[in-house]
Every structure is written in structure tokens, then in C-alpha cells.
Scaffold this active site. Structure first.
Site, PDB file in Angstrom:
ATOM      1  N   LYS A 123      -1.509   4.235   2.782  1.00 53.42           N
ATOM      2  CA  LYS A 123      -0.658   5.624   3.089  1.00 53.42           C
ATOM      3  C   LYS A 123      -0.855   6.289   1.569  1.00 53.42           C
ATOM      4  O   LYS A 123      -0.823   7.466   1.655  1.00 53.42           O
ATOM      5  CB  LYS A 123       0.801   5.063   2.801  1.00 53.42           C
ATOM      6  CG  LYS A 123       1.031   4.363   4.456  1.00 53.42           C
ATOM      7  CD  LYS A 123       0.676   5.299   5.576  1.00 53.42           C
ATOM      8  CE  LYS A 123       1.075   4.594   6.747  1.00 53.42           C
ATOM      9  NZ  LYS A 123       0.668   5.593   8.191  1.00 53.42           N
ATOM     10  N   TYR A 157      -1.386  -2.085   3.190  1.00 54.47           N
ATOM     11  CA  TYR A 157      -0.600  -1.137   3.937  1.00 54.47           C
ATOM     12  C   TYR A 157      -0.348   0.117   2.833  1.00 54.47           C
ATOM     13  O   TYR A 157      -0.680   1.304   3.097  1.00 54.47           O
ATOM     14  CB  TYR A 157       0.626  -1.449   4.449  1.00 54.47           C
ATOM     15  CG  TYR A 157       1.449  -0.574   5.078  1.00 54.47           C
ATOM     16  CD1 TYR A 157       1.188  -0.066   6.559  1.00 54.47           C
ATOM     17  CD2 TYR A 157       2.541  -0.002   4.641  1.00 54.47           C
ATOM     18  CE1 TYR A 157       1.899   0.863   6.888  1.00 54.47           C
ATOM     19  CE2 TYR A 157       3.284   0.914   4.949  1.00 54.47           C
ATOM     20  CZ  TYR A 157       3.107   1.414   6.413  1.00 54.47           C
ATOM     21  OH  TYR A 157       3.668   2.473   6.826  1.00 54.47           O
TER      22      TYR A 157
END
Length: 244
Positions: A154, A150
Site C-alpha cells: 500500500k 501488505y
């Protein structure tokens, strides 16, 4: 305030959390907002909260046909697009040694590939003065245990904004990143649980979780002409978590 009066906005992942918080603020400031997401019932509930200046379009940012249908709807009903908040995303924990191809593919397909085509397909509807806002995360600049995939997505979002700011040079379209920290959203609760929410909130400099209305206020700033000399930038709304 009416900084967004007459503007048309699209908010992906708009049925709840950060997306809905931004949509509420956009409507309050005069915009007409299209909410895009996978859960139709949730989107309709959100539209009922927002009133006549909101419209729901259901679909997934990972489905090219769904994105085409979204922008065809915007074009036929409004003619153009002024604000795109590419907010939809997903996340899950997996430590190194436990990461599977399925885990990797799911998160990168939504958070990176989905964002790329959400933005690219919107461009023909946008013109000078347009604002693109990407949802990043404080995890993009921090090491976070069991959250590497994750976090990597980002970090990718951050570079997309930098590169796209150069690609869009001369168009008058701006692109910036809004990077939340711990915000009280449905996704955060699913990923962290009650105990995790309490712990991470306490770890911020301000000693609490943020609210979607607080990220919404910053999204409205980035959407408006108040941020007219900003592109390729990143604004953190994280209670100081990744800043000190």
C-alpha cells in the site's frame, strides 16, 4: 445527485465491500459501471442489486488476458472509459521470521503488479477528464505488526499515484489514492476475525468501523469534477486512525 451522469466506470474487486460500495454510489450518481472480479456468482449478485446500469465481467487482475478481455468489453460496448477504481487487493498476516516467498509473491502480485497493469491497460480508453482512483490503506503510513508485506504494497500504491500523476501530465487524466482504515468488508472479517474487527474499530478516533457506503461517497467525489484540481493526492477514510 447526478455528478457522474453518462460516465462509464470500471471497479475492480467490485463484487463486495469497498468496491461494491463505490459501485452503488457511482450508479446512484448516473454512471454505468463494470464490476470486475474473480467470483462470478458474487458479481452477478452485485449486478442484481445495482440494476440495469451495471455489468459483470469475471476475471483476475493478475491475468493479463482477463484484463484485456475486460477492456475489450468496455470498448466494444461503451467506446471509452471515464473512471477507473483500481480497488482489487488481498492481504494476510505474517510476522517477520515467518514470511514466505509464497506470502510475498501473492500479495505483491495482486496489490502492486495487478494494479499496475489494471491501470496501464485502461489508459488507451481514457482521455481528458478521466479519473483513476487507487485503493491504498491507512497501513501504508503506519507500522502494523505481522502485516508488513501488505502494508508495503500500500506504500507502493501511494508512490505509484505520485509518479503516475507526473507521467499523465498534460493528458487531463487525474490519479488519486483513496486510503481506507478499518471498513466492515468480507476481506477485513477474513483477515481480522470478529474480535479483531471489534478491537480495531474501537481504536479509531470515531470509535467504530467504517462502512463501504462511506468509502463509496469519497470514491464518487474523486471520480467527479468536484475533485478536478486534485491529482497525485491521497484521501484517508479511516476514522482518524492514521491521522492523530
Amino acid at each position: 445527485m447526478s455528478r457522474l451522469s453518462g460516465k462509464t466506470a470500471v471497479v475492480t474487486g467490485g463484487g463486495s465491500g469497498i468496491g461494491l460500495g463505490a459501485a452503488k454510489r457511482f450508479v446512484e450518481e448516473g454512471a454505468f459501471v463494470y464490476l470486475f472480479g474473480r467470483r462470478r456468482a458474487q458479481l452477478e449478485d452485485a449486478v442484481n442489486q445495482l440494476g440495469d446500469n451495471a455489468r459483470a465481467v469475471s476475471g483476475s487482475i493478475t491475468d493479463q488476458a482477463d484484463l484485456d478481455r475486460l477492456y475489450e468489453t468496455v470498448k466494444s460496448e461503451r467506446g471509452s472509459l471515464d473512471i477507473l477504481f483500481a480497488n482489487a487487493g488481498t492481504g494476510a498476516f505474517a510476522r517477520l521470521g515467518e514470511i514466505t516467498p509464497e506470502h510475498y509473491d501473492q500479495i505483491f502480485d495482486v496489490n502492486v503488479k495487478g494494479t499496475v497493469f489494471t491501470v496501464q491497460k485502461a489508459l488507451p480508453l481514457m482521455s481528458e477528464g478521466g479519473s483513476i482512483i487507487l485503493t491504498g490503506s491507512s497501513t501504508g503510513v503506519m507500522g502494523t505488526p505481522a502485516f508488513s508485506i501488505y502494508s508495503a504494497t500500500k506504500a507502493a500504491i501511494r508512490n505509484l499515484a505520485r509518479s503516475w500523476a507526473l507521467d499523465l501530465k498534460g493528458t487531463g487524466i487525474r490519479v488519486n489514492v483513496l486510503s481506507p482504515g478499518p471498513i466492515t468488508t468480507e476481506l477485513a472479517l477474513e483477515v481480522l476475525g470478529d474480535e479483531g474487527i471489534s478491537a480495531i474499530g474501537a481504536s479509531t478516533v470515531l470509535g467504530r468501523m467504517g462502512e463501504p457506503s462511506e468509502t463509496g461517497a469519497v470514491a464518487a467525489f474523486l471520480a467527479s469534477s468536484d475533485s478536478s484540481f486534485m491529482t497525485g493526492g491521497e484521501v484517508f477514510v479511516d476514522g482518524g486512525l492514521a491521522q492523530v
